[in-house]
Design a protein around this motif. Structure first.
Motif, short mmCIF file in Angstrom:
data_model
loop_
_atom_site.label_atom_id
_atom_site.label_comp_id
_atom_site.label_asym_id
_atom_site.label_seq_id
_atom_site.Cartn_x
_atom_site.Cartn_y
_atom_site.Cartn_z
N LYS A 2 0.84 -1.19 0.00
CA LYS A 2 0.00 0.00 0.00
C LYS A 2 0.88 1.24 0.00
O LYS A 2 1.81 1.36 0.77
CB LYS A 2 -0.91 -0.02 1.23
N GLN A 3 0.54 2.22 -0.88
CA GLN A 3 1.37 3.40 -1.03
C GLN A 3 0.82 4.60 -0.28
O GLN A 3 1.39 5.66 -0.31
CB GLN A 3 1.51 3.73 -2.52
N SER A 4 -0.27 4.50 0.37
CA SER A 4 -0.95 5.50 1.20
C SER A 4 -0.78 6.95 0.75
O SER A 4 -0.05 7.72 1.33
CB SER A 4 -0.54 5.33 2.66
N GLY A 5 -1.45 7.30 -0.32
CA GLY A 5 -1.60 8.68 -0.73
C GLY A 5 -0.48 9.28 -1.56
O GLY A 5 -0.53 10.46 -1.86
N ILE A 6 0.54 8.53 -1.94
CA ILE A 6 1.58 9.10 -2.80
C ILE A 6 1.49 8.46 -4.17
O ILE A 6 1.05 7.32 -4.32
CB ILE A 6 3.00 8.94 -2.20
N SER A 7 1.95 9.20 -5.13
CA SER A 7 1.87 8.70 -6.51
C SER A 7 2.87 7.57 -6.72
O SER A 7 3.89 7.50 -6.02
CB SER A 7 2.15 9.84 -7.49
N PRO A 8 2.58 6.70 -7.68
CA PRO A 8 3.52 5.61 -7.97
C PRO A 8 4.90 6.13 -8.35
O PRO A 8 5.92 5.53 -8.01
CB PRO A 8 2.86 4.86 -9.13
N LYS A 12 8.27 5.25 -6.35
CA LYS A 12 9.43 4.66 -7.03
C LYS A 12 10.68 5.49 -6.77
O LYS A 12 11.76 4.96 -6.51
CB LYS A 12 9.14 4.54 -8.54
N ALA A 13 10.55 6.82 -6.84
CA ALA A 13 11.70 7.70 -6.61
C ALA A 13 12.22 7.54 -5.18
O ALA A 13 13.43 7.45 -4.94
CB ALA A 13 11.32 9.16 -6.88
N ILE A 14 11.29 7.50 -4.22
CA ILE A 14 11.70 7.31 -2.82
C ILE A 14 12.37 5.96 -2.65
O ILE A 14 13.41 5.85 -1.97
CB ILE A 14 10.48 7.46 -1.88
#
Length: 88
Positions: A2-8, A12-14
């Motif tokens: 789950k990425q909880s509110g951030i864009s894919p 990926k960058a993080i």
């Protein structure tokens, strides 16, 4: 996951940044190990050098003592020669 509110893209960058930082830590640990080994070798060589310097200092002291005895002997010989010449 789950990425909880951030864009894919941001996720990926993080993830890439975190992965890069983790790789730097691994390299850092490897380098730390190499530094420990180098420090150990340096310490061993330093101990050996200290021993060598001590031996050289002792040899120097003995040489100076021998030189002092030689100077005294030469001085006595010169005095004896002078007295012998005066008698002649």
């Amino acid at each position: 996951m789950k990425q909880s509110g951030i864009s894919p893209e941001l996720y990926k960058a993080i993830s890439l940044v975190v992965d890069e930082r983790m790789q730097l830590l691994v390299v850092g640990k490897e380098e730390f190990g190499k530094l420990k080994a180098l420090l150990r070798e340096f310490t061993e060589r330093l101990v050996s050098l200290e021993s060598t310097v001590q031996k050289l200092a002792e040899a120097q002291k003995k040489t100076e003592e021998r030189l002092t005895r030689l100077e005294i002997t030469v001085s006595k010989l010169a005095e004896a020669q002078k007295k012998a010449e005066e008698r002649l």
